[in-house]
Design a protein around this motif. Structure first.
Motif, PDB file in Angstrom:
ATOM      1  N   ARG A 299       5.602  -5.691  12.252  1.00 51.90           N
ATOM      2  CA  ARG A 299       4.485  -5.342  13.130  1.00 51.90           C
ATOM      3  C   ARG A 299       3.164  -5.609  12.424  1.00 51.90           C
ATOM      4  O   ARG A 299       3.051  -5.414  11.205  1.00 51.90           O
ATOM      5  N   ILE A 300       2.178  -6.054  13.179  1.00 55.98           N
ATOM      6  CA  ILE A 300       0.821  -6.192  12.669  1.00 55.98           C
ATOM      7  C   ILE A 300       0.080  -4.890  12.959  1.00 55.98           C
ATOM      8  O   ILE A 300       0.083  -4.399  14.090  1.00 55.98           O
ATOM      9  N   ILE A 301      -0.537  -4.306  11.939  1.00 58.99           N
ATOM     10  CA  ILE A 301      -1.283  -3.056  12.078  1.00 58.99           C
ATOM     11  C   ILE A 301      -2.768  -3.384  11.949  1.00 58.99           C
ATOM     12  O   ILE A 301      -3.229  -3.829  10.891  1.00 58.99           O
ATOM     13  N   ASN A 302      -3.517  -3.159  13.012  1.00 62.83           N
ATOM     14  CA  ASN A 302      -4.924  -3.558  13.053  1.00 62.83           C
ATOM     15  C   ASN A 302      -5.916  -2.452  12.725  1.00 62.83           C
ATOM     16  O   ASN A 302      -7.077  -2.744  12.419  1.00 62.83           O
ATOM     17  N   ASN A 303      -5.474  -1.199  12.771  1.00 63.43           N
ATOM     18  CA  ASN A 303      -6.404  -0.095  12.506  1.00 63.43           C
ATOM     19  C   ASN A 303      -5.636   1.174  12.130  1.00 63.43           C
ATOM     20  O   ASN A 303      -4.398   1.210  12.189  1.00 63.43           O
ATOM     21  N   TYR A 304      -6.390   2.191  11.753  1.00 62.64           N
ATOM     22  CA  TYR A 304      -5.795   3.450  11.301  1.00 62.64           C
ATOM     23  C   TYR A 304      -4.986   4.132  12.401  1.00 62.64           C
ATOM     24  O   TYR A 304      -3.947   4.732  12.142  1.00 62.64           O
ATOM     25  N   LYS A 305      -5.452   4.021  13.645  1.00 67.18           N
ATOM     26  CA  LYS A 305      -4.751   4.637  14.773  1.00 67.18           C
ATOM     27  C   LYS A 305      -3.345   4.068  14.910  1.00 67.18           C
ATOM     28  O   LYS A 305      -2.382   4.801  15.127  1.00 67.18           O
ATOM     29  N   GLU A 306      -3.209   2.749  14.784  1.00 67.23           N
ATOM     30  CA  GLU A 306      -1.890   2.099  14.867  1.00 67.23           C
ATOM     31  C   GLU A 306      -1.018   2.476  13.674  1.00 67.23           C
ATOM     32  O   GLU A 306       0.193   2.654  13.804  1.00 67.23           O
TER      33      GLU A 306
ATOM     34  N   PRO B  22      -6.237  -6.418   8.861  1.00 63.71           N
ATOM     35  CA  PRO B  22      -4.919  -5.964   9.331  1.00 63.71           C
ATOM     36  C   PRO B  22      -3.894  -5.873   8.198  1.00 63.71           C
ATOM     37  O   PRO B  22      -4.061  -6.453   7.131  1.00 63.71           O
ATOM     38  N   LEU B  23      -2.840  -5.128   8.480  1.00 64.73           N
ATOM     39  CA  LEU B  23      -1.710  -4.967   7.567  1.00 64.73           C
ATOM     40  C   LEU B  23      -0.445  -5.494   8.245  1.00 64.73           C
ATOM     41  O   LEU B  23      -0.417  -5.715   9.449  1.00 64.73           O
ATOM     42  N   ILE B  24       0.589  -5.653   7.440  1.00 64.19           N
ATOM     43  CA  ILE B  24       1.906  -5.991   7.982  1.00 64.19           C
ATOM     44  C   ILE B  24       2.881  -4.884   7.601  1.00 64.19           C
ATOM     45  O   ILE B  24       2.968  -4.499   6.431  1.00 64.19           O
ATOM     46  N   ALA B  25       3.579  -4.367   8.598  1.00 60.06           N
ATOM     47  CA  ALA B  25       4.621  -3.370   8.361  1.00 60.06           C
ATOM     48  C   ALA B  25       5.969  -4.019   8.646  1.00 60.06           C
ATOM     49  O   ALA B  25       6.143  -4.678   9.670  1.00 60.06           O
ATOM     50  N   LYS B  26       6.919  -3.859   7.719  1.00 56.96           N
ATOM     51  CA  LYS B  26       8.239  -4.459   7.925  1.00 56.96           C
ATOM     52  C   LYS B  26       9.309  -3.657   7.198  1.00 56.96           C
ATOM     53  O   LYS B  26       9.019  -2.965   6.219  1.00 56.96           O
ATOM     54  N   PRO B  27      10.555  -3.736   7.683  1.00 54.20           N
ATOM     55  CA  PRO B  27      11.648  -3.038   7.010  1.00 54.20           C
ATOM     56  C   PRO B  27      11.840  -3.579   5.596  1.00 54.20           C
ATOM     57  O   PRO B  27      11.726  -4.793   5.373  1.00 54.20           O
ATOM     58  N   ASN B  28      12.111  -2.694   4.669  1.00 54.68           N
ATOM     59  CA  ASN B  28      12.344  -3.122   3.294  1.00 54.68           C
ATOM     60  C   ASN B  28      13.642  -3.908   3.163  1.00 54.68           C
ATOM     61  O   ASN B  28      13.752  -4.797   2.326  1.00 54.68           O
TER      62      ASN B  28
ATOM     63  N   PHE C  45       0.835  -1.196   0.000  1.00 58.11           N
ATOM     64  CA  PHE C  45       0.000   0.000   0.000  1.00 58.11           C
ATOM     65  C   PHE C  45       0.873   1.249   0.000  1.00 58.11           C
ATOM     66  O   PHE C  45       1.807   1.369   0.785  1.00 58.11           O
ATOM     67  N   HIS C  46       0.531   2.185  -0.898  1.00 62.47           N
ATOM     68  CA  HIS C  46       1.278   3.436  -0.984  1.00 62.47           C
ATOM     69  C   HIS C  46       0.456   4.611  -0.474  1.00 62.47           C
ATOM     70  O   HIS C  46       0.969   5.690  -0.229  1.00 62.47           O
ATOM     71  N   GLU C  47      -0.868   4.437  -0.350  1.00 65.15           N
ATOM     72  CA  GLU C  47      -1.721   5.445   0.265  1.00 65.15           C
ATOM     73  C   GLU C  47      -2.633   4.790   1.277  1.00 65.15           C
ATOM     74  O   GLU C  47      -2.799   3.575   1.250  1.00 65.15           O
ATOM     75  N   ILE C  48      -3.168   5.614   2.156  1.00 58.90           N
ATOM     76  CA  ILE C  48      -3.970   5.043   3.242  1.00 58.90           C
ATOM     77  C   ILE C  48      -5.462   5.025   2.924  1.00 58.90           C
ATOM     78  O   ILE C  48      -6.294   4.823   3.789  1.00 58.90           O
TER      79      ILE C  48
END
Length: 249
Positions: free
Chosen positions: A99-106, A84-90, A75-78
């Motif tokens: 990290r697991i991202i469960n919502n917009y706040k996180e 949920p999403l997954i965030a990780k170093p490239n 994803f490049h835009e919100i």
């Protein structure tokens, strides 16, 4: 030995360097580039191959273009994001920083830049394949299915005894098993890998499709690591595996 005085290593003119450095400079082709400059053989993939495979975003684009390979959508835009999403170093290894991202706040709490990948979370079986170079032949050693108690396969689950469970062979159909072994060897060759690599996939539980996650040119070689376990499954001892890594260099 520190990164800024690695030149001292090359003064000894060793017959060969066994590259056991993980992360930056070890896996990204840095030390391989120096070894090439000083004309000293070094194990694992070349500097160009290592640099490509260490950069997850670049590798996914390369394999999409070359093999039309499926991988989790970035994803490049919100807008229009399904959690949920997954965030990780490239560019990093050992599942660090995931990290697991469960919502917009996180998501808002994250410091997002080009060094962070924000991807869709694919639910399914976590699978890994070790590919080696043995007497100039490319061999896939098997497919391991990994289960774990944490929300994702993190550093702790990876390197702590009992935190994850390995099923070898993986609990998938014979057709899927054969296909993934072949695909892993194809990717290994296409990325010009050498010696050894471990490839990670998810078999999507909804579509029964394989999603490519990443390729590790320097897989762990500890007593609980996946590559030695798959070698043992093929009746290849730990010492023999090390010998194969060296001889292919």
């Amino acid at each position: 030995l520190r990164k800024n005085n690695l030149h001292d290593l090359f003064k000894y003119k060793p017959d060969l360097i066994f590259n056991a450095l993980h992360g930056e400079f070890g896996e990204d082709g840095g030390i391989s580039c120096l070894a090439n400059k000083f004309k000293i053989p070094i194990t694992h993939s070349t500097d160009v191959s290592s640099a490509l495979c260490f950069n997850k975003r670049l590798l996914k684009k390369f394999l999409k273009n070359e093999l039309n390979l499926l991988s989790p959508r970035e994803f490049h835009e919100i807008k229009k994001i399904n959690y949920p999403l997954i965030a990780k170093p490239n560019a990093d290894g050992s599942s660090k920083g995931i990290r697991i991202i469960n919502n917009y706040k996180e998501l808002r709490k994250l410091k997002i830049d080009e060094n962070i990948l924000i991807e869709e979370k694919i639910d399914g079986r976590e699978l890994t394949v070790t590919v080696i170079e043995d007497k100039k032949k490319i061999k896939a050693l098997g497919i391991t299915e990994i289960t774990f108690n944490s929300s994702h396969y993190d550093f702790k689950a990876k390197y702590t005894h009992g935190k994850s469970k390995h099923y070898l062979p993986a609990r998938i159909s014979k057709k899927n098993y054969k296909y993934l072994l072949h695909l892993s060897k194809t990717i290994f060759k296409k990325c010009m890998c050498r010696s050894i690599a471990r490839l990670d996939f998810i078999l999507d539980s909804k579509s029964n499709s394989f999603y490519f996650l990443e390729l590790n040119t320097h897989p762990g070689l500890t007593s609980i690591s996946l590559a030695p376990e798959q070698a043992s499954y093929n009746k290849i001892s730990y010492l023999s595996l090390i010998e194969k890594i060296i001889s292919s260099s």
